[in-house]
Motif scaffolding. Structure first.
Motif, PDB file in Angstrom:
ATOM      1  N   ARG A  82       0.840  -1.207   0.000  1.00 17.02           N
ATOM      2  CA  ARG A  82       0.000   0.000   0.000  1.00 17.02           C
ATOM      3  C   ARG A  82       0.875   1.256   0.000  1.00 17.02           C
ATOM      4  O   ARG A  82       0.603   2.220  -0.721  1.00 17.02           O
ATOM      5  N   ALA A  83       1.932   1.250   0.803  1.00 19.90           N
ATOM      6  CA  ALA A  83       2.841   2.397   0.840  1.00 19.90           C
ATOM      7  C   ALA A  83       3.477   2.615  -0.534  1.00 19.90           C
ATOM      8  O   ALA A  83       3.583   3.753  -1.005  1.00 19.90           O
ATOM      9  N   ALA A  84       3.878   1.532  -1.179  1.00 17.28           N
ATOM     10  CA  ALA A  84       4.471   1.647  -2.516  1.00 17.28           C
ATOM     11  C   ALA A  84       3.460   2.208  -3.508  1.00 17.28           C
ATOM     12  O   ALA A  84       3.792   3.063  -4.333  1.00 17.28           O
ATOM     13  N   LYS A  85       2.210   1.757  -3.417  1.00 17.75           N
ATOM     14  CA  LYS A  85       1.178   2.263  -4.325  1.00 17.75           C
ATOM     15  C   LYS A  85       0.948   3.754  -4.115  1.00 17.75           C
ATOM     16  O   LYS A  85       0.799   4.507  -5.082  1.00 17.75           O
ATOM     17  N   LEU A  86       0.922   4.198  -2.868  1.00 17.89           N
ATOM     18  CA  LEU A  86       0.739   5.624  -2.597  1.00 17.89           C
ATOM     19  C   LEU A  86       1.892   6.457  -3.147  1.00 17.89           C
ATOM     20  O   LEU A  86       1.680   7.543  -3.706  1.00 17.89           O
ATOM     21  N   ILE A  87       3.112   5.939  -3.012  1.00 16.53           N
ATOM     22  CA  ILE A  87       4.287   6.647  -3.545  1.00 16.53           C
ATOM     23  C   ILE A  87       4.230   6.702  -5.067  1.00 16.53           C
ATOM     24  O   ILE A  87       4.489   7.745  -5.676  1.00 16.53           O
ATOM     25  N   VAL A  88       3.871   5.580  -5.688  1.00 14.95           N
ATOM     26  CA  VAL A  88       3.782   5.523  -7.148  1.00 14.95           C
ATOM     27  C   VAL A  88       2.718   6.497  -7.659  1.00 14.95           C
ATOM     28  O   VAL A  88       2.938   7.226  -8.631  1.00 14.95           O
ATOM     29  N   ASP A  89       1.554   6.505  -6.993  1.00 11.66           N
ATOM     30  CA  ASP A  89       0.479   7.405  -7.412  1.00 11.66           C
ATOM     31  C   ASP A  89       0.876   8.869  -7.259  1.00 11.66           C
ATOM     32  O   ASP A  89       0.529   9.707  -8.084  1.00 11.66           O
ATOM     33  N   LYS A  90       1.607   9.190  -6.191  1.00 12.10           N
ATOM     34  CA  LYS A  90       1.971  10.584  -5.928  1.00 12.10           C
ATOM     35  C   LYS A  90       3.135  11.063  -6.799  1.00 12.10           C
ATOM     36  O   LYS A  90       3.118  12.168  -7.324  1.00 12.10           O
ATOM     37  N   LYS A  91       4.152  10.207  -6.954  1.00 16.11           N
ATOM     38  CA  LYS A  91       5.366  10.645  -7.645  1.00 16.11           C
ATOM     39  C   LYS A  91       5.508  10.107  -9.064  1.00 16.11           C
ATOM     40  O   LYS A  91       6.424  10.491  -9.775  1.00 16.11           O
ATOM     41  N   GLY A  92       4.651   9.158  -9.443  1.00 13.13           N
ATOM     42  CA  GLY A  92       4.713   8.607 -10.789  1.00 13.13           C
ATOM     43  C   GLY A  92       5.908   7.697 -11.034  1.00 13.13           C
ATOM     44  O   GLY A  92       6.348   7.542 -12.162  1.00 13.13           O
ATOM     45  N   GLU A  93       6.431   7.082  -9.982  1.00 15.42           N
ATOM     46  CA  GLU A  93       7.587   6.204 -10.126  1.00 15.42           C
ATOM     47  C   GLU A  93       7.146   4.780 -10.486  1.00 15.42           C
ATOM     48  O   GLU A  93       5.973   4.436 -10.414  1.00 15.42           O
ATOM     49  N   ASN A  94       8.103   3.949 -10.831  1.00 10.06           N
ATOM     50  CA  ASN A  94       7.855   2.551 -11.180  1.00 10.06           C
ATOM     51  C   ASN A  94       7.525   1.753  -9.913  1.00 10.06           C
ATOM     52  O   ASN A  94       8.246   1.834  -8.918  1.00 10.06           O
ATOM     53  N   TYR A  95       6.443   0.958  -9.970  1.00 10.58           N
ATOM     54  CA  TYR A  95       5.993   0.208  -8.792  1.00 10.58           C
ATOM     55  C   TYR A  95       7.034  -0.811  -8.327  1.00 10.58           C
ATOM     56  O   TYR A  95       7.343  -0.898  -7.132  1.00 10.58           O
ATOM     57  N   ALA A  96       7.587  -1.577  -9.254  1.00 12.74           N
ATOM     58  CA  ALA A  96       8.562  -2.622  -8.886  1.00 12.74           C
ATOM     59  C   ALA A  96       9.809  -2.010  -8.247  1.00 12.74           C
ATOM     60  O   ALA A  96      10.322  -2.527  -7.246  1.00 12.74           O
ATOM     61  N   GLU A  97      10.289  -0.908  -8.807  1.00 12.74           N
ATOM     62  CA  GLU A  97      11.464  -0.248  -8.244  1.00 12.74           C
ATOM     63  C   GLU A  97      11.160   0.348  -6.867  1.00 12.74           C
ATOM     64  O   GLU A  97      12.006   0.307  -5.973  1.00 12.74           O
ATOM     65  N   THR A  98       9.956   0.880  -6.699  1.00 10.48           N
ATOM     66  CA  THR A  98       9.562   1.446  -5.409  1.00 10.48           C
ATOM     67  C   THR A  98       9.468   0.353  -4.353  1.00 10.48           C
ATOM     68  O   THR A  98       9.955   0.523  -3.224  1.00 10.48           O
ATOM     69  N   MET A  99       8.858  -0.782  -4.691  1.00 12.75           N
ATOM     70  CA  MET A  99       8.774  -1.908  -3.752  1.00 12.75           C
ATOM     71  C   MET A  99      10.169  -2.398  -3.373  1.00 12.75           C
ATOM     72  O   MET A  99      10.448  -2.659  -2.200  1.00 12.75           O
ATOM     73  N   ALA A 100      11.037  -2.520  -4.352  1.00 13.88           N
ATOM     74  CA  ALA A 100      12.405  -2.972  -4.080  1.00 13.88           C
ATOM     75  C   ALA A 100      13.131  -1.993  -3.159  1.00 13.88           C
ATOM     76  O   ALA A 100      13.834  -2.419  -2.234  1.00 13.88           O
ATOM     77  N   ALA A 101      12.938  -0.701  -3.376  1.00 15.46           N
ATOM     78  CA  ALA A 101      13.599   0.309  -2.537  1.00 15.46           C
ATOM     79  C   ALA A 101      13.081   0.263  -1.103  1.00 15.46           C
ATOM     80  O   ALA A 101      13.861   0.350  -0.152  1.00 15.46           O
ATOM     81  N   ILE A 102      11.771   0.108  -0.937  1.00 16.83           N
ATOM     82  CA  ILE A 102      11.199   0.026   0.409  1.00 16.83           C
ATOM     83  C   ILE A 102      11.702  -1.216   1.126  1.00 16.83           C
ATOM     84  O   ILE A 102      12.115  -1.158   2.289  1.00 16.83           O
ATOM     85  N   ARG A 103      11.671  -2.350   0.446  1.00 20.06           N
ATOM     86  CA  ARG A 103      12.150  -3.602   1.066  1.00 20.06           C
ATOM     87  C   ARG A 103      13.626  -3.510   1.425  1.00 20.06           C
ATOM     88  O   ARG A 103      14.053  -3.950   2.497  1.00 20.06           O
ATOM     89  N   GLU A 104      14.421  -2.936   0.534  1.00 21.99           N
ATOM     90  CA  GLU A 104      15.848  -2.781   0.803  1.00 21.99           C
ATOM     91  C   GLU A 104      16.080  -1.900   2.023  1.00 21.99           C
ATOM     92  O   GLU A 104      16.877  -2.228   2.906  1.00 21.99           O
ATOM     93  N   ARG A 105      15.363  -0.801   2.100  1.00 21.70           N
ATOM     94  CA  ARG A 105      15.503   0.116   3.233  1.00 21.70           C
ATOM     95  C   ARG A 105      15.130  -0.574   4.545  1.00 21.70           C
ATOM     96  O   ARG A 105      15.826  -0.456   5.554  1.00 21.70           O
ATOM     97  N   LEU A 106      14.019  -1.314   4.531  1.00 16.28           N
ATOM     98  CA  LEU A 106      13.585  -2.029   5.734  1.00 16.28           C
ATOM     99  C   LEU A 106      14.604  -3.084   6.155  1.00 16.28           C
ATOM    100  O   LEU A 106      14.892  -3.241   7.334  1.00 16.28           O
ATOM    101  N   ARG A 107      15.166  -3.783   5.194  1.00 12.61           N
ATOM    102  CA  ARG A 107      16.153  -4.817   5.523  1.00 12.61           C
ATOM    103  C   ARG A 107      17.433  -4.211   6.097  1.00 12.61           C
ATOM    104  O   ARG A 107      18.025  -4.759   7.026  1.00 12.61           O
TER     105      ARG A 107
END
Length: 137
Positions: A82-107
Motif C-alpha cells: 500500500r505504501a508503494a502504491k501511494l508513492i507511485v500514485d503521488k510521484k509517478g515512479e515505477n511500482y517494482a522499483e519502489t517496492m524494491a527500494a522500500i524492502r531494501e531500506r527495511l532490511r
C-alpha cells in the motif's frame, strides 16, 4: 504504538502501526514454521492493541511483524504494498522499483537494529565532569 498516520487506507481514517521483529532461529521457535510464527506474533499484537484502537481511537490497527532474516508477515507485506502504491500514485515512479527500494531500506534498518542490539551504539557517551561542582548540600 510505533507509528500513527491518517489517510493510509482511507481518507481521514487514523491508522496505528506497531512493529515487532523476532529471531526465527531462537530455541523456542525451532519446532515452528515461519508462517506459524508470523501468525503468533501478529495475534499477540492484535490482542494487545486492536480492540482499543478500534473502540477508543476509532482507527485501524496494523501489526507489522518481520523476522531478523529479512522476511515479512502477510500484514506487513500488505502495508508495504500500500505504501508503494501511494508513492507511485503521488510521484509517478515505477511500482517494482519502489517496492524494491522500500524492502531494501527495511532490511538495512533490520540489520542496523540487530547490530546495535548485539554490540551497542558507536556514539560516544558524554562524560559529565562534576569535580568542581558545588551541590549545596
Amino acid at each position: 504504538m510505533d507509528v500513527t498516520c491518517v489517510g493510509f487506507w482511507r481518507q481521514h481514517e487514523a491508522n496505528f502501526i506497531d512493529m515487532r521483529m523476532f529471531y526465527p532461529c531462537a530455541p523456542s521457535y525451532v519446532k515452528k514454521d515461519l508462517p506459524q510464527l508470523y501468525r503468533k506474533n501478529e495475534a499477540e499484537k492484535n490482542l494487545a492493541y486492536k480492540r482499543r484502537v478500534r473502540e477508543v481511537e476509532k482507527g485501524v490497527f496494523n501489526p507489522l511483524v518481520m523476522s531478523t532474516i529479512g522476511t515479512f508477515a502477510p500484514e506487513m507485506t500488505r502495508v508495504v504494498q500500500r505504501a508503494a502504491k501511494l508513492i507511485v500514485d503521488k510521484k509517478g515512479e515505477n511500482y517494482a522499483e519502489t517496492m524494491a527500494a522500500i524492502r531494501e531500506r527495511l532490511r538495512f534498518d533490520i540489520l542496523r537494529s540487530t547490530l546495535i542490539a548485539l554490540r551497542g551504539t558507536r556514539r560516544k557517551i558524554p562524560v559529565l565532569n562534576l569535580a568542581g561542582f558545588d551541590f549545596n548540600l
